[in-house]
Design a protein around this motif. Structure first.
Motif: not given
Lengths: 404, 404
Positions: A17-18, A45-46, A48, A249-250, A253, A255, B73, B76
């Motif tokens: 993810p990401g 991912h969420g 934000v 982080s979740k 928000s 992160s 986000y 990486y």
């Protein structure tokens, strides 16, 4: 392929993810029909921007900057002052004492905590009990540390009133020598919460076989109406064999600040600090200050955040349940839905590509979470409400289009 | 002692810089004489209250917060936009191309970069050439990865016009099978800079023996008058075998943001990203924005910062040279002094305690940097000028007091 190369082959991140941005999306010959218009929704991912960072975070960060050197250079385990306040709130939240001095470490995200915890308890050749499905990094970490995965099934679709943990599998893993058990509660990707009976059974088995348990409770604050949550660390278990991981982080928000915590066993926390000293030194000093606001948000803010997520969950579930052949369990906590796709004419990997290319919907393939989850997809529904519904509508259209 | 326990025994951090706060200071029976009054000076790291964070850092961070989800986000390996600008500036600074897409990764501090780089190139049993003395984490990382240290002497006190690297030792290590060489340039703790001839010889040997070189250039911007600096990555060497590490924590005083970068070999960067995915996910998203100001500071700001450090260096050196039996080399770059203590009636560990307890001076024992540096101490002189001078005066008094 040399030793290092083969080790890294198992850490492949293309579907993580990401990371979608690194793979080009192109039309495949297997694709059918037209593009489905609508604003992109990234369920990996969420969002934000939909659920804004918790109140006071930035102000606390600025306070850290103003504090200067003493906040830039904290102990490796994090600022003593911040740990003191946080330990009390974590004890209150989990129902068991937390030592600010010896039982708590601040880390770069809960991912940092998980890495340090696993690397502090698993050596090459060690057996580790791992739930399937569970957070993708659990399996990757065991592989990186050259441990051996002992799979423990989670029959979440079939279970009612519990998460569906196969306690026979778990005891079998312990009997065969697993000294560490790692699991997330609520489970990522399914959103199921372990029952009090399951948590008690885990505590009993860990005690009986002398195992260490690492429990990732990242989503344990975002619990929906009617959900009862049991903290393993407050169960009848030697506190020296439990390490709990959380972070803001979740649900909160935060992160973008990369903050996590691990608390419990002083022996493991001590090792984690030694390792953090050579891995990343410390969670970013100024960022640590943000943790002073964590678990101290206004009550109504948290209640509203939960209610808004519950409403999205309910609407998306209603949509998903209209899809022929789809199986999905109602998540009791967290912001993930983990539906099982009906049989399709293309494989899940290509369906994920079609979702992205044809419907502007980013989803994470179930195969990231375990070898038996290949026909599932994970959706993080912490999104703009209406856009998420429209995205799941487009997904339903594509499922029908590619139906077998 | 089980396998994990013995692994962590070698990662002991009690004497690590910054951890002094965790050890209680008490009077030892070996102590003589009275306390020496004066404001505490912590030479274990730079004082970011004396040398403030580089201009524009906080504003850039706030820009990251305002950018919201897309900055929280990132990939990486870090935000593509930030990597693009930074790659060009790093290429300009080091004199060789940097690929923003495949040859650069942002990490939580340069410590994060060093860990990921070592873990991406060293497997259990591998031989690694390590300079002695050098940054303490180099040796600890090899031990944690269960590699074998092949020591390469740095005769810095004896050498003139070069750092004093024992090229015979290095070739010997390569001949015996070392596939990785890790070193810092300027060297931490001594502040010496490798000559063009030394860098060329390192490149030649690495090519001849097919070795990978990880070079930590954390302090390479803080160079004093008359110093010539040679970037290994711009030498005659296959760019796929060189990884360079830098970061804005030191000269730029941005340690509180925990940012580092590694650039060069795409093969190593790719592995580092895979590993970062399970170690810390990414450098804190909002913090990454600060890197947009890095290597882009006003020229006069950097010139002034170097001049102020050079002035402190000169004054402290003058003080240290008045101490009978003390040996010290003039650092050519960075903010460390690494004097050798004259013979004392107490061992270095107790002298370090006396310094802290009796003179309010925190210094790092030389033993952290290599097995032959037990009679040295490291002083980070990025401090308030007058207070640093007074602290070295107190240190000189104690050396005399405990003289043999």
């Amino acid at each position: 392929m040399d030793k290092v190369e083969s080790k890294f082959a198992s850490l492949e991140t293309d579907s993580a993810p990401g990371q979608e941005v690194r793979s080009r999306v192109a039309a495949l010959s297997a694709f059918r029909g037209d593009l489905l218009p609508g604003p992109e929704v990234d369920f990996s991912h969420g969002d934000v921007d939909a659920f804004l960072p918790a109140p006071g975070a930035l102000e606390a960060f600025l306070g850290g900057v103003r504090a200067g050197g003493k906040q830039a250079y904290t102990e490796y385990r994090g600022s003593a002052g911040i740990r003191t306040g946080l330990a009390a709130r974590l004890a209150d939240f989990t129902g068991a004492p937390v030592s600010a001095d010896n039982g708590l470490i601040l880390t770069p995200g809960s991912q940092g905590a998980l890495f340090l915890a696993m690397a502090s308890t698993v050596a090459a050749g060690d057996k580790v009990a791992v739930v399937q499905p569970d957070y993708f990094a659990n399996r990757k970490l065991v592989r990186f540390l050259e441990g051996e995965i002992m799979p423990v099934r989670l029959a979440f679709l079939e279970a009612g009133g519990s998460a569906g943990l196969d306690l026979g599998d778990l005891e079998d893993a312990f009997r065969k020598g697993a000294k560490v058990f790692v699991f997330s509660n609520p489970n990522n990707p399914t959103g199921v919460v372990y029952s009090e009976g399951e948590i008690r059974a885990i505590a009993d088995l860990a005690e009986r076989y002398g195992a260490t348990v690492i429990v990732d409770q990242l989503y344990s604050r975002l619990r929906y109406q009617g959900t009862t949550y049991t903290h393993l660390r407050a169960a009848d278990i030697d506190p020296n064999r439990v390490l709990t991981i959380m972070g803001p982080s979740k649900t909160e928000s935060l992160s973008g600040y990369r903050l996590g915590v691990a608390f419990g066993s002083p022996r493991i926390v001590e090792r984690m600090e030694r390792l953090q000293a050579i891995v990343s030194l410390r969670a970013a000093g100024y960022n640590q200050s943000v943790l002073a606001t964590w678990l101290a948000e206004p009550n109504d803010w948290m209640a509203e955040r939960i209610a808004l997520h519950q409403a999205i969950r309910n609407d998306l579930l209603a949509k998903l349940k209209t899809v022929d052949g789809m199986a999905v369990r109602t998540p009791e906590a967290g912001s993930y839905l983990f539906p099982k796709l009906p049989p399709l004419s293309i494989d899940t990997a290509d369906f994920i590509k079609a979702l992205r290319f044809q419907a502007s919907v980013v989803a994470t393939p179930g195969s990231e979470f375990g070898p038996d989850s290949g026909s599932f997809v994970r959706l993080n529904f912490s999104q703009k409400h209406a856009e998420a519904i429209a995205a799941v509508d487009r997904m339903a259209t594509l499922i029908k289009r590619y139906g077998n």
